[in-house]
Structures are given as C-alpha cells and as structure tokens.
Design an enzyme around this catalytic site. Structure first.
Site, PDB file in Angstrom:
ATOM      1  N   ASP A  80     -51.838 -13.313 -22.978  1.00 27.01           N
ATOM      2  CA  ASP A  80     -50.847 -12.249 -23.163  1.00 27.01           C
ATOM      3  C   ASP A  80     -50.004 -12.077 -21.903  1.00 27.01           C
ATOM      4  OD1 ASP A  80     -53.173 -11.182 -21.804  1.00 27.01           O
ATOM      5  OD2 ASP A  80     -52.289  -9.195 -22.040  1.00 27.01           O
ATOM      6  N   GLU A 172     -55.388  -9.236 -21.477  1.00 30.69           N
ATOM      7  CA  GLU A 172     -55.786  -8.984 -20.086  1.00 30.69           C
ATOM      8  C   GLU A 172     -54.893  -7.943 -19.437  1.00 30.69           C
ATOM      9  OE1 GLU A 172     -55.773  -9.553 -15.670  1.00 30.69           O
ATOM     10  OE2 GLU A 172     -54.117  -9.709 -17.080  1.00 30.69           O
TER      11      GLU A 172
HETATM   12 ZN   LIG Z   1     -52.524 -12.343 -15.112  1.00 31.80          ZN
END
Ligand SMILES: [Zn+2]
Length: 404
Positions: A80, A172
């Site tokens: 992401d 993340e």
């Molecule tokens: Zn990163």
C-alpha cells in the site's frame, strides 16, 4: 528483471490504503496489485505464491540442495501507499544521467538540491520520479521490486540459498500491516523488512510509544463573583502543559532524544482535554515520562481538588532492539552484505514505529533494510535505478551469507 522494471510495473496500480476503512485490506484496489504480485512471484520461481483472504501475498522458494536444514529467512515489504499524497494514475518517469541540479517535474514541483541535499549524491544516476502530480510509490514498491528481483536471480541462477519466505503486506501506512500477518504460516525463523531509507541503511531500533489523555474538570461561576471559587479548566490544562519540559518536544529533539508531543488541545471553563503521544527509544525513560505526567496530575489535584485532573495512559508499539538482540546475526550479516557491495552501512535509530517492531514483539525478529527511496509520502518522492540495484545486491549477499 531489474528492480526498477518491477517498480515501473507496479507504480501505476493505485494501492492507497484507507485509514477510514475497517476492512482488511483497507482498500479493494490493493487486491488488484496483490494478484499481480502473486503471479509475478510464481513466474520468478515461487510455485506456492498466493493471496490470502486479507490481501497478504505469501510465497516461498524451497532451500537449494545442501541448505535444507538451515534457518528459514523471510523478506517482507508492503504494497500500500500513503494517503498523504495522491496515488491514483501514477506515471513514473526516468531521468537518465541526472545532472545533480534542479529538476522541474511536468506537474510543477521542483526537485532542488538546496531543499533536498541528498540529490547531489545522485548525480549521474537514473532518477525515477512521478510526473509531480502524485507520489511515486517507491514506498514501498521499491522494496517489493528489490525482493522480487533478488529472489528471481537466486532461482534462475541456482544460487545456494536457505528456504526463503516472502510476504507482501497491505495497510502498512495505516499501521495495520502486521495485524493479520500469519507468522506461523509464513514459516520464517527471522526476517528483514525492506522499506524506506537509502540503500545500505540498516534499522533495528525504534521508539517505544505511549499515548496520554489529560481531562480537566473545571468549576464555572459568574466571572464577576469568581474569586476563590472558579476553577477554569482551560487554565489548569495550560498549567499542566507548561509543567512539562519545554525542550522535550519533537521540534527540539533528534537522535535518541525522546519527547512529549501535544497532538490535541481543547478547552473551556468547564472542561479541557489534552492529547499527547510520548516517545523514547529507552523503555525506562518512557516510564519516567509517564511518571512525570502522573506527578503533575497529582500536584494539580492537590492544588485544585481531587478529581480535577484525570490522566489516562496507554502503551503503544515497542522498540524492536530487545527482540533483535538475541538474533544479532541479522545485523552482522546485513553489515557484511552492505560492505561486500562496496558500501558503508548506515545505522540510525528510527524516530517512529515500524511493522517490523510489531512483528519482532510477536515473535518474528525483523530489522529493516533501506530501499534507496527518498521524499516518501509526497509528490517529490524519488529513487534511482542504481540505488535499487544496490539494495537488491545487498539482499543477494544476505541470502548468500545465510546459505553458508
Ligand atoms: Zn513504507
């Protein structure tokens, strides 16, 4: 494929994670890239590559003959990208033989060495940027690209290697990359995240984190008749804040210096609230910061009456160092790998948290290796073809060291 080729392939796929979402992955488009990644891992030699129901991509490369009994090495990156800058219709651009000077991107922003001094070191390299209207997504598609290129090289050239496990996580950037990570299913004994920082950087220390909410209850009376009666909650909140050491704030600290960071402030005569985040690499010093806040609350309650100030404290992520120390070979091998590629290891404490820290505390020791990317989460994000090659070369050296 070379790492930059993988990056050019993945950058246009929008994988902006969504902090408002409660699903995993947080954004459906992450699954589009996840499927591509699993296909590419199969093509690179990982027959078992698959996407699980949460959008995590898992794959492994069985140990080469003679390396079957060796500890299993994991490599992790995230798919992401940050919602802090647009991530839709990313158009990556190559700037060959960059002259080290100002570079205006078509969308307007200027990469200038005066503002970004690291650019001077990239002179002569092939710079990779977006067109200036979006982020590039090198955070962390560069990490994915470097892992894939290294694994593909190992498989194609039949290089000696212990069993390798790869995981590419969603979400993340919104702090949830480790939440649904299946450590037993992953199967590695230890791992590296490949995310952020210049090629050659090794990160194995991060902050310990806590949050504090201070609620102040006031006593409101008509201001004309308030003498010796009124307790103005807003004033008590200001008093609380001023009792904290002024220099222990993010804007005055660096390196291993921790801080109290006021993130929220609300107040009137009846009620006031202060929100803080507390950070320190040293767990004992973080405890001291929490105790100092409790002491200030006690003093103010003594002065204005019990129940005036309420302090709520909650612990957050923790420094991975404690969990990495028993597996110090992870750091020594990373240093040796960096040196073997002709570079000097860069080692600095992370002034934040990482998914690797969460994974380390969940039982998978997990320091971080740099990708060669810069200016993350913004339209000036960049990396270079050469730095990505170096980061992949470091991974190959690490894989070789764990095959010995
Ligand atoms: Zn990163």
């Amino acid at each position: 494929m070379r790492p930059y080729e993988y990056l050019l392939r993945y950058a246009p796929v929008d994988t902006t994670s969504n902090p408002e979402s409660e699903t995993c992955p947080s954004a459906a488009q992450e699954l589009t890239l996840a499927k591509m990644l699993a296909d590419d891992l199969r093509a690179a030699g990982c027959a078992d590559a698959h996407v699980d129901e949460k959008g995590y991509v898992y794959a492994s490369l069985p140990a080469s003959p003679g390396c079957e009994g060796k500890p299993v090495l994991g490599l992790i990156a995230h798919m992401d990208t940050s919602a802090d800058a647009p991530g839709h219709e990313v158009k990556p651009m190559l700037h060959e033989d960059y002259d080290g000077g100002e570079l205006r991107l078509p969308g307007g922003p200027v990469l200038s060495p005066a503002r970004f001094p690291f650019l001077a070191r990239m002179k002569g390299e092939t710079l990779i940027t977006s067109d200036g209207t979006t982020l590039l997504g090198a955070d962390d598609k560069a990490g994915i690209a470097e892992i894939f290129s290294a694994v593909e090289t190992v498989a194609q050239q039949n290089r000696p290697h212990a069993k390798l496990c790869v995981c590419i996580t969603p979400d993340e950037e919104i702090g949830r990359g480790a939440d649904n990570f299946d450590i037993p299913g992953f199967g590695a004994d230890f791992a590296y995240t490949v995310d952020g920082g210049d090629a050659g950087s090794i990160e194995y220390e991060n902050f310990n984190a806590a949050r504090a909410i201070v609620t102040v209850k006031g006593f409101s009376v008509h201001p004309g008749e308030a003498k010796d009666t009124m307790v103005n909650a807003a004033n008590v909140a200001i008093e609380f804040h001023n009792a904290l050491p002024e220099m222990d704030r993010p804007e005055h600290t660096e390196g291993y210096e921790g801080f109290y960071h006021l993130t929220q402030l609300y107040g009137d005569v009846n009620e006031a609230k202060l929100g803080y985040i507390l950070r320190d690499h040293d767990a004992a010093k973080l405890e001291c910061k929490k105790q100092a806040m409790a002491h200030i609350a006690d003093c103010l309650n003594g002065k204005y009456g019990a129940g005036t100030v309420t302090l709520e404290l909650a612990d957050g992520y923790r420094n991975m160092l404690e969990k990495v120390k028993p597996h110090w070979h992870l750091i020594e091998n990373a240093r040796e790998a960096v040196r073997r590629t002709g570079m000097t290891p860069i080692e600095e404490p992370v002034r934040g948290g990482t998914d690797g820290a969460v994974l380390s505390w969940r039982g998978l020791p997990c320091p971080n290796l740099g990708t060669g990317g810069f200016n993350f989460h913004g339209v000036c994000e960049c990396t270079t073809v050469e730095r990505m090659d170096r980061a992949a070369a470091i991974l190959l050296e690490i894989i070789a060291l764990y095959a010995q």
